[in-house]
Structures are given as structure tokens and as C-alpha cells.
Design an enzyme around this catalytic site. Structure first.
Site, short mmCIF file in Angstrom:
data_model
loop_
_atom_site.label_atom_id
_atom_site.label_comp_id
_atom_site.label_asym_id
_atom_site.label_seq_id
_atom_site.Cartn_x
_atom_site.Cartn_y
_atom_site.Cartn_z
N HIS A 17 0.84 -1.21 0.00
CA HIS A 17 0.00 0.00 0.00
C HIS A 17 0.87 1.26 0.00
O HIS A 17 0.60 2.22 -0.72
CB HIS A 17 -0.88 0.05 1.25
CG HIS A 17 -1.90 -1.03 1.37
ND1 HIS A 17 -2.04 -1.81 2.49
CD2 HIS A 17 -2.84 -1.46 0.50
CE1 HIS A 17 -3.04 -2.67 2.32
NE2 HIS A 17 -3.53 -2.48 1.11
N LYS A 41 -16.21 -7.65 5.11
CA LYS A 41 -15.25 -8.40 5.91
C LYS A 41 -15.31 -7.86 7.35
O LYS A 41 -15.73 -6.73 7.57
CB LYS A 41 -13.83 -8.17 5.39
CG LYS A 41 -13.65 -8.39 3.91
CD LYS A 41 -12.32 -7.80 3.46
CE LYS A 41 -12.22 -7.69 1.96
NZ LYS A 41 -11.06 -6.89 1.52
N ARG A 90 -1.83 -6.19 -8.44
CA ARG A 90 -0.68 -7.04 -8.13
C ARG A 90 -0.46 -8.10 -9.19
O ARG A 90 0.65 -8.28 -9.67
CB ARG A 90 -0.90 -7.74 -6.77
CG ARG A 90 -0.76 -6.80 -5.60
CD ARG A 90 -1.28 -7.44 -4.35
NE ARG A 90 -2.68 -7.79 -4.51
CZ ARG A 90 -3.48 -8.16 -3.53
NH1 ARG A 90 -3.01 -8.26 -2.32
NH2 ARG A 90 -4.74 -8.44 -3.75
N SER A 128 -2.94 -7.68 2.86
CA SER A 128 -3.22 -7.55 4.30
C SER A 128 -3.65 -8.88 4.87
O SER A 128 -3.31 -9.21 6.02
CB SER A 128 -4.33 -6.52 4.53
OG SER A 128 -3.93 -5.25 4.11
O1 PNS Z 1 -8.69 -3.05 0.29
P1 PNS Z 1 -9.82 -3.62 -0.50
O2 PNS Z 1 -10.64 -4.53 0.36
O3 PNS Z 1 -9.34 -4.29 -1.76
O4 PNS Z 1 -10.74 -2.38 -0.95
C1 PNS Z 1 -11.99 -2.60 -1.56
C2 PNS Z 1 -12.77 -1.29 -1.72
C3 PNS Z 1 -12.86 -0.56 -0.39
C4 PNS Z 1 -12.08 -0.40 -2.71
C5 PNS Z 1 -14.18 -1.67 -2.26
O5 PNS Z 1 -14.73 -2.70 -1.49
C6 PNS Z 1 -15.14 -0.48 -2.24
O6 PNS Z 1 -14.98 0.49 -2.95
N1 PNS Z 1 -16.19 -0.57 -1.40
C7 PNS Z 1 -17.18 0.47 -1.24
C8 PNS Z 1 -18.52 0.07 -1.90
C9 PNS Z 1 -18.42 0.26 -3.39
O7 PNS Z 1 -18.43 1.37 -3.88
N2 PNS Z 1 -18.24 -0.85 -4.11
C10 PNS Z 1 -17.92 -0.82 -5.53
C11 PNS Z 1 -19.11 -0.86 -6.41
S1 PNS Z 1 -18.73 -2.02 -7.65
#
Ligand code: PNS
Length: 161
Positions: A17, A41, A90, A128
Site C-alpha cells: 500500500h 469483511k 498485483r 493484508s
Molecule cells: O482493500 P480492498 O478490500 O481491496 O478495498 C476494496 C474497496 C474498499 C475499494 C471496495 O470494497 C469499495 O470500494 N467498497 C465500497 C462500496 C463500493 O463502492 N463498491 C464498488 C461498487 S462495484
């Protein structure tokens, strides 16, 4: 002015990150790291703890701020007046989910574009969840996260056992 949000769960923040944060902060004028609160999660760390950890690892980068957010990423980007969303890629395993998310977000709001940065090779394996897994078995996580974050992860795991 180019402003981007870099969203994630950051549970905990890793060297991968931090690599994406440093490189994106060089590309845009302002970078807002968005820490997702209402994740499906169950995170190890509270949103406040994750925000604090991110603040500590970015304190030397002047154009970075950290904000916790709820709800849709695209609404968060709008609320921050950001034109871009940054995501790290990644490996090919990330691609399908990331492409779907970027395309969905673009349908919801065509004014916000997603920029993908390929993770530096030395962190291509790192996540993570791997860090939490290794720490849960008392493994050494010092190659994955900064020293003070490693201590916090170890403390948290000890509290839970
Ligand atoms: O660190 P992560 O878990 O890969 O991050 C995922 C994240 C936070 C980017 C994603 O889950 C997110 O944007 N969640 C908010 C809800 C949303 O807008 N979802 C996308 C619509 S497809």
C-alpha cells in the site's frame, strides 16, 4: 488540480500500500486515502485504528490526507471532489474484480476515472490478509509492514487469543 482517492480496507496497511501511496502522491496534486468502514469483511482493526496507522506511515508525504468512509466509493470520491480513483494491481488474479469495479464505477459516474498502478514486483505477493494470517500463527511480519505496524498487529492478535 488533480485530486485522487485511494480506497481500501488497509487492515493493516502494508509496504505494498505504501508503495502505491508514494507513487500516486507523485502523480496527483492531492491524494485522499479512503478507509472503508462498512466492509463486508470483519476487520482486525477499527476504522480509527486503521486511519491512525495510515497517518503514521504517511506523515512525511505533504499532499496525503486520510479519511474514513461509508457507502459507495464513487460517492466518497464525489464528496472529496476527486477526479480519480487509484487502485493497485498485483497480479492477474486482481484484474477481474478490479475491472468490474472500475467499470461499474464509471457507469455510475463517468466523470471519475480509475487509474491502476502495477504494484512494485517486490510486493506483488503481498496482501493484508497474508499479513494477518502469518501474524495469527506468530510468524515474522517485519518484511511486510513497517516495524511499528508489526507491533500493533502482534498486540491485536494477542488481545484476541
Ligand atoms: O482493500 P480492498 O478490500 O481491496 O478495498 C476494496 C474497496 C474498499 C475499494 C471496495 O470494497 C469499495 O470500494 N467498497 C465500497 C462500496 C463500493 O463502492 N463498491 C464498488 C461498487 S462495484
Amino acid at each position: 488540480m488533480k485530486k485522487a482517492v485511494y480506497p481500501g480496507t488497509f487492515d493493516p496497511v502494508t509496504f505494498g500500500h505504501i508503495d502505491v501511496i508514494r507513487r500516486s502522491a507523485n502523480i496527483v496534486d492531492e491524494l485522499v486515502i479512503g478507509v472503508l468502514v462498512n466492509n463486508q469483511k470483519t476487520p482486525l482493526f477499527t476504522p480509527e485504528e486503521r486511519v491512525e496507522m495510515l497517518k503514521s506511515v504517511t506523515k512525511d508525504i505533504p499532499n496525503v490526507t486520510i479519511v474514513a468512509f461509508n457507502g459507495l466509493l464513487i460517492d466518497f470520491a464525489k464528496s472529496q471532489n476527486a477526479n480519480f480513483v487509484i487502485r493497485g494491481l498485483r497480479a492477474v488474479t486482481d484484474f477481474e474484480y478490479e475491472l468490474q469495479m472500475a467499470q461499474t464505477n464509471r457507469i455510475i459516474d463517468p466523470d471519475v476515472d480509475t487509474i491502476f498502478l502495477t504494484t512494485s514486483l517486490e510486493y506483488a505477493y503481498l496482501s493484508s490478509s497474508t499479513v494477518r494470517e502469518v501474524a495469527s500463527f506468530r510468524g515474522d511480519i517485519s518484511k511486510f509492514v513497517p516495524e511499528h505496524i508489526a507491533r500493533l498487529v502482534e498486540q491485536k492478535i494477542n488481545q484476541m487469543k
